[in-house]
Design a protein around this motif. Structure first.
Motif, PDB file in Angstrom:
ATOM      1  N   ALA A   9     -42.538  24.891 -68.814  1.00  0.00           N
ATOM      2  CA  ALA A   9     -41.310  25.697 -68.860  1.00  0.00           C
ATOM      3  C   ALA A   9     -41.089  26.435 -67.538  1.00  0.00           C
ATOM      4  CB  ALA A   9     -41.366  26.678 -70.023  1.00  0.00           C
ATOM      5  N   ALA A  10     -42.155  26.958 -66.955  1.00  0.00           N
ATOM      6  CA  ALA A  10     -42.040  27.645 -65.664  1.00  0.00           C
ATOM      7  C   ALA A  10     -41.616  26.679 -64.567  1.00  0.00           C
ATOM      8  CB  ALA A  10     -43.364  28.328 -65.313  1.00  0.00           C
ATOM      9  N   VAL A  11     -42.164  25.479 -64.574  1.00  0.00           N
ATOM     10  CA  VAL A  11     -41.784  24.475 -63.574  1.00  0.00           C
ATOM     11  C   VAL A  11     -40.316  24.090 -63.756  1.00  0.00           C
ATOM     12  CG1 VAL A  11     -42.190  22.108 -62.766  1.00  0.00           C
ATOM     13  CG2 VAL A  11     -44.135  23.609 -63.259  1.00  0.00           C
ATOM     14  N   VAL A  12     -39.889  23.889 -64.996  1.00  0.00           N
ATOM     15  CA  VAL A  12     -38.485  23.548 -65.261  1.00  0.00           C
ATOM     16  C   VAL A  12     -37.564  24.685 -64.805  1.00  0.00           C
ATOM     17  CG1 VAL A  12     -36.787  23.115 -67.091  1.00  0.00           C
ATOM     18  CG2 VAL A  12     -38.976  21.903 -67.102  1.00  0.00           C
ATOM     19  N   ALA A  13     -37.954  25.911 -65.069  1.00  0.00           N
ATOM     20  CA  ALA A  13     -37.149  27.053 -64.618  1.00  0.00           C
ATOM     21  C   ALA A  13     -36.997  27.033 -63.103  1.00  0.00           C
ATOM     22  CB  ALA A  13     -37.786  28.366 -65.074  1.00  0.00           C
ATOM     23  N   MET A  14     -38.066  26.721 -62.407  1.00  0.00           N
ATOM     24  CA  MET A  14     -38.011  26.667 -60.949  1.00  0.00           C
ATOM     25  C   MET A  14     -37.148  25.500 -60.463  1.00  0.00           C
ATOM     26  SD  MET A  14     -39.653  29.248 -59.795  1.00  0.00           S
ATOM     27  CE  MET A  14     -40.227  28.873 -58.155  1.00  0.00           C
ATOM     28  N   ILE A  15     -37.225  24.379 -61.144  1.00  0.00           N
ATOM     29  CA  ILE A  15     -36.370  23.237 -60.801  1.00  0.00           C
ATOM     30  C   ILE A  15     -34.902  23.636 -60.924  1.00  0.00           C
ATOM     31  CG2 ILE A  15     -35.580  20.976 -61.636  1.00  0.00           C
ATOM     32  CD1 ILE A  15     -38.564  20.382 -62.295  1.00  0.00           C
ATOM     33  N   ASN A  19     -31.367  24.896 -56.662  1.00  0.00           N
ATOM     34  CA  ASN A  19     -30.097  24.596 -56.025  1.00  0.00           C
ATOM     35  C   ASN A  19     -29.274  25.822 -55.688  1.00  0.00           C
ATOM     36  OD1 ASN A  19     -30.221  21.688 -55.864  1.00  0.00           O
ATOM     37  ND2 ASN A  19     -30.457  21.873 -58.070  1.00  0.00           N
ATOM     38  N   LEU A  20     -29.632  26.957 -56.241  1.00  0.00           N
ATOM     39  CA  LEU A  20     -28.970  28.185 -55.826  1.00  0.00           C
ATOM     40  C   LEU A  20     -29.135  28.364 -54.324  1.00  0.00           C
ATOM     41  CD1 LEU A  20     -30.206  30.568 -58.658  1.00  0.00           C
ATOM     42  CD2 LEU A  20     -27.906  29.647 -58.389  1.00  0.00           C
ATOM     43  N   GLN A  21     -30.274  27.949 -53.818  1.00  0.00           N
ATOM     44  CA  GLN A  21     -30.559  28.077 -52.389  1.00  0.00           C
ATOM     45  C   GLN A  21     -30.325  26.772 -51.642  1.00  0.00           C
ATOM     46  OE1 GLN A  21     -34.203  30.095 -51.520  1.00  0.00           O
ATOM     47  NE2 GLN A  21     -34.491  29.003 -49.607  1.00  0.00           N
ATOM     48  N   TYR A  22     -30.886  25.689 -52.125  1.00  0.00           N
ATOM     49  CA  TYR A  22     -30.904  24.455 -51.353  1.00  0.00           C
ATOM     50  C   TYR A  22     -29.590  23.679 -51.348  1.00  0.00           C
ATOM     51  CZ  TYR A  22     -35.930  25.148 -51.030  1.00  0.00           C
ATOM     52  OH  TYR A  22     -37.173  25.663 -50.772  1.00  0.00           O
ATOM     53  N   ALA A  23     -28.733  23.864 -52.328  1.00  0.00           N
ATOM     54  CA  ALA A  23     -27.471  23.120 -52.367  1.00  0.00           C
ATOM     55  C   ALA A  23     -26.330  23.862 -51.677  1.00  0.00           C
ATOM     56  CB  ALA A  23     -27.081  22.817 -53.813  1.00  0.00           C
ATOM     57  N   TRP A  24     -26.581  25.064 -51.232  1.00  0.00           N
ATOM     58  CA  TRP A  24     -25.500  25.890 -50.687  1.00  0.00           C
ATOM     59  C   TRP A  24     -24.703  25.179 -49.596  1.00  0.00           C
ATOM     60  CZ3 TRP A  24     -22.293  29.403 -51.824  1.00  0.00           C
ATOM     61  CH2 TRP A  24     -21.572  30.056 -50.844  1.00  0.00           C
ATOM     62  N   THR A  25     -25.370  24.481 -48.705  1.00  0.00           N
ATOM     63  CA  THR A  25     -24.653  23.851 -47.586  1.00  0.00           C
ATOM     64  C   THR A  25     -23.616  22.836 -48.059  1.00  0.00           C
ATOM     65  OG1 THR A  25     -26.409  22.210 -47.300  1.00  0.00           O
ATOM     66  CG2 THR A  25     -26.530  24.194 -45.941  1.00  0.00           C
ATOM     67  N   LEU A  26     -23.812  22.265 -49.240  1.00  0.00           N
ATOM     68  CA  LEU A  26     -22.826  21.330 -49.779  1.00  0.00           C
ATOM     69  C   LEU A  26     -21.511  22.028 -50.116  1.00  0.00           C
ATOM     70  CD1 LEU A  26     -25.033  19.286 -52.275  1.00  0.00           C
ATOM     71  CD2 LEU A  26     -24.309  18.604 -49.978  1.00  0.00           C
ATOM     72  N   PHE A  27     -21.577  23.313 -50.391  1.00  0.00           N
ATOM     73  CA  PHE A  27     -20.412  24.059 -50.864  1.00  0.00           C
ATOM     74  C   PHE A  27     -19.612  24.727 -49.745  1.00  0.00           C
ATOM     75  CE2 PHE A  27     -23.139  23.880 -54.591  1.00  0.00           C
ATOM     76  CZ  PHE A  27     -22.242  23.578 -55.597  1.00  0.00           C
ATOM     77  N   LEU A 132     -47.907  23.817 -58.837  1.00  0.00           N
ATOM     78  CA  LEU A 132     -46.904  23.118 -59.646  1.00  0.00           C
ATOM     79  C   LEU A 132     -45.614  23.918 -59.741  1.00  0.00           C
ATOM     80  CD1 LEU A 132     -49.116  21.661 -62.512  1.00  0.00           C
ATOM     81  CD2 LEU A 132     -47.925  20.390 -60.706  1.00  0.00           C
ATOM     82  N   ILE A 133     -45.735  25.226 -59.888  1.00  0.00           N
ATOM     83  CA  ILE A 133     -44.554  26.074 -59.991  1.00  0.00           C
ATOM     84  C   ILE A 133     -43.777  26.049 -58.672  1.00  0.00           C
ATOM     85  CG2 ILE A 133     -43.803  28.478 -60.231  1.00  0.00           C
ATOM     86  CD1 ILE A 133     -46.113  28.721 -62.356  1.00  0.00           C
ATOM     87  N   ALA A 134     -44.468  26.180 -57.562  1.00  0.00           N
ATOM     88  CA  ALA A 134     -43.801  26.107 -56.256  1.00  0.00           C
ATOM     89  C   ALA A 134     -43.189  24.729 -56.026  1.00  0.00           C
ATOM     90  CB  ALA A 134     -44.789  26.452 -55.148  1.00  0.00           C
ATOM     91  N   ALA A 135     -43.882  23.685 -56.455  1.00  0.00           N
ATOM     92  CA  ALA A 135     -43.354  22.328 -56.309  1.00  0.00           C
ATOM     93  C   ALA A 135     -42.077  22.148 -57.128  1.00  0.00           C
ATOM     94  CB  ALA A 135     -44.396  21.305 -56.733  1.00  0.00           C
ATOM     95  N   GLY A 136     -41.997  22.825 -58.249  1.00  0.00           N
ATOM     96  CA  GLY A 136     -40.781  22.763 -59.051  1.00  0.00           C
ATOM     97  C   GLY A 136     -39.579  23.247 -58.263  1.00  0.00           C
ATOM     98  N   PHE A 137     -39.772  24.318 -57.514  1.00  0.00           N
ATOM     99  CA  PHE A 137     -38.670  24.865 -56.718  1.00  0.00           C
ATOM    100  C   PHE A 137     -38.205  23.859 -55.677  1.00  0.00           C
ATOM    101  CE2 PHE A 137     -36.872  27.877 -53.535  1.00  0.00           C
ATOM    102  CZ  PHE A 137     -35.902  28.436 -54.351  1.00  0.00           C
ATOM    103  N   GLY A 138     -39.133  23.243 -54.994  1.00  0.00           N
ATOM    104  CA  GLY A 138     -38.769  22.262 -53.974  1.00  0.00           C
ATOM    105  C   GLY A 138     -38.184  20.987 -54.543  1.00  0.00           C
ATOM    106  N   SER A 139     -38.704  20.550 -55.673  1.00  0.00           N
ATOM    107  CA  SER A 139     -38.246  19.275 -56.226  1.00  0.00           C
ATOM    108  C   SER A 139     -36.893  19.375 -56.918  1.00  0.00           C
ATOM    109  CB  SER A 139     -39.285  18.711 -57.190  1.00  0.00           C
ATOM    110  OG  SER A 139     -39.431  19.554 -58.314  1.00  0.00           O
ATOM    111  N   GLY A 140     -36.497  20.573 -57.288  1.00  0.00           N
ATOM    112  CA  GLY A 140     -35.188  20.727 -57.920  1.00  0.00           C
ATOM    113  C   GLY A 140     -34.068  20.219 -57.042  1.00  0.00           C
TER     114      GLY A 140
END
Length: 162
Positions: A9-15, A19-27, A132-140
């Protein structure tokens, strides 16, 4: 509840918050085109997001101990969802700043809460849990950037936020 279920659940939350951070440039360009705002006006939104995401983490550590992880993470999710979805309805730069700040606050709480709870549940495997939790953030971003880009391309940025 099983600690492995909580870790997932923590990994999914991070995933989900990546995009709040990493997808910004698309917008950025679509927002500028649709609103007529300058690059600096739009980018101030990201500045506020990063400020809230980073500088509110100390508050999250204090708050999670006071109200418990379930309520804490639920409020964090509401802040993220309200902020992110609300960006699709922002019609002024100030609205953009407020909504992205809310999303940043929620993201800081999810990030800090997920990490803190993962470390608490896995005293025997702290490195695995934190990794794993940090990887969730990057893999999202890897999972959702193509979808977000597609929605922006076929609809618009407002639909992608929603």
């Amino acid at each position: 509840m099983n600690r492995w279920v909580r870790l997932v659940a923590a990994v999914v939350a991070m995933i989900m918050i990546a995009n709040l951070q990493y997808a910004w440039t698309l917008f950025v360009r679509p927002i500028m085109s649709a609103t007529g705002w300058s690059l600096s006006e739009v980018q101030w939104g990201f500045t506020f997001f990063i400020a809230f995401e980073t500088w509110m983490m100390p508050l999250s550590g204090w708050l999670i101990d006071r109200i418990g992880p379930r309520i804490f993470m639920s409020v964090a999710a509401l802040l993220c969802g309200t902020g992110w979805a609300g960006l699709g309805r922002a019609h002024t730069p100030v609205q953009l700043y407020i909504l992205y700040s809310l999303a940043g606050l929620g993201a800081s709480w999810i990030y800090c809460g997920s990490t803190a709870m993962g470390l608490k549940w896995f005293p025997d495997r702290r490195g695995l849990a934190a990794g794993l939790i940090a990887a969730g953030f990057g893999s999202g971003a890897a999972l959702f950037i193509p979808i977000i880009a597609y929605i922006i391309r076929v609809k618009d940025f407002r639909a992608a936020f929603l």
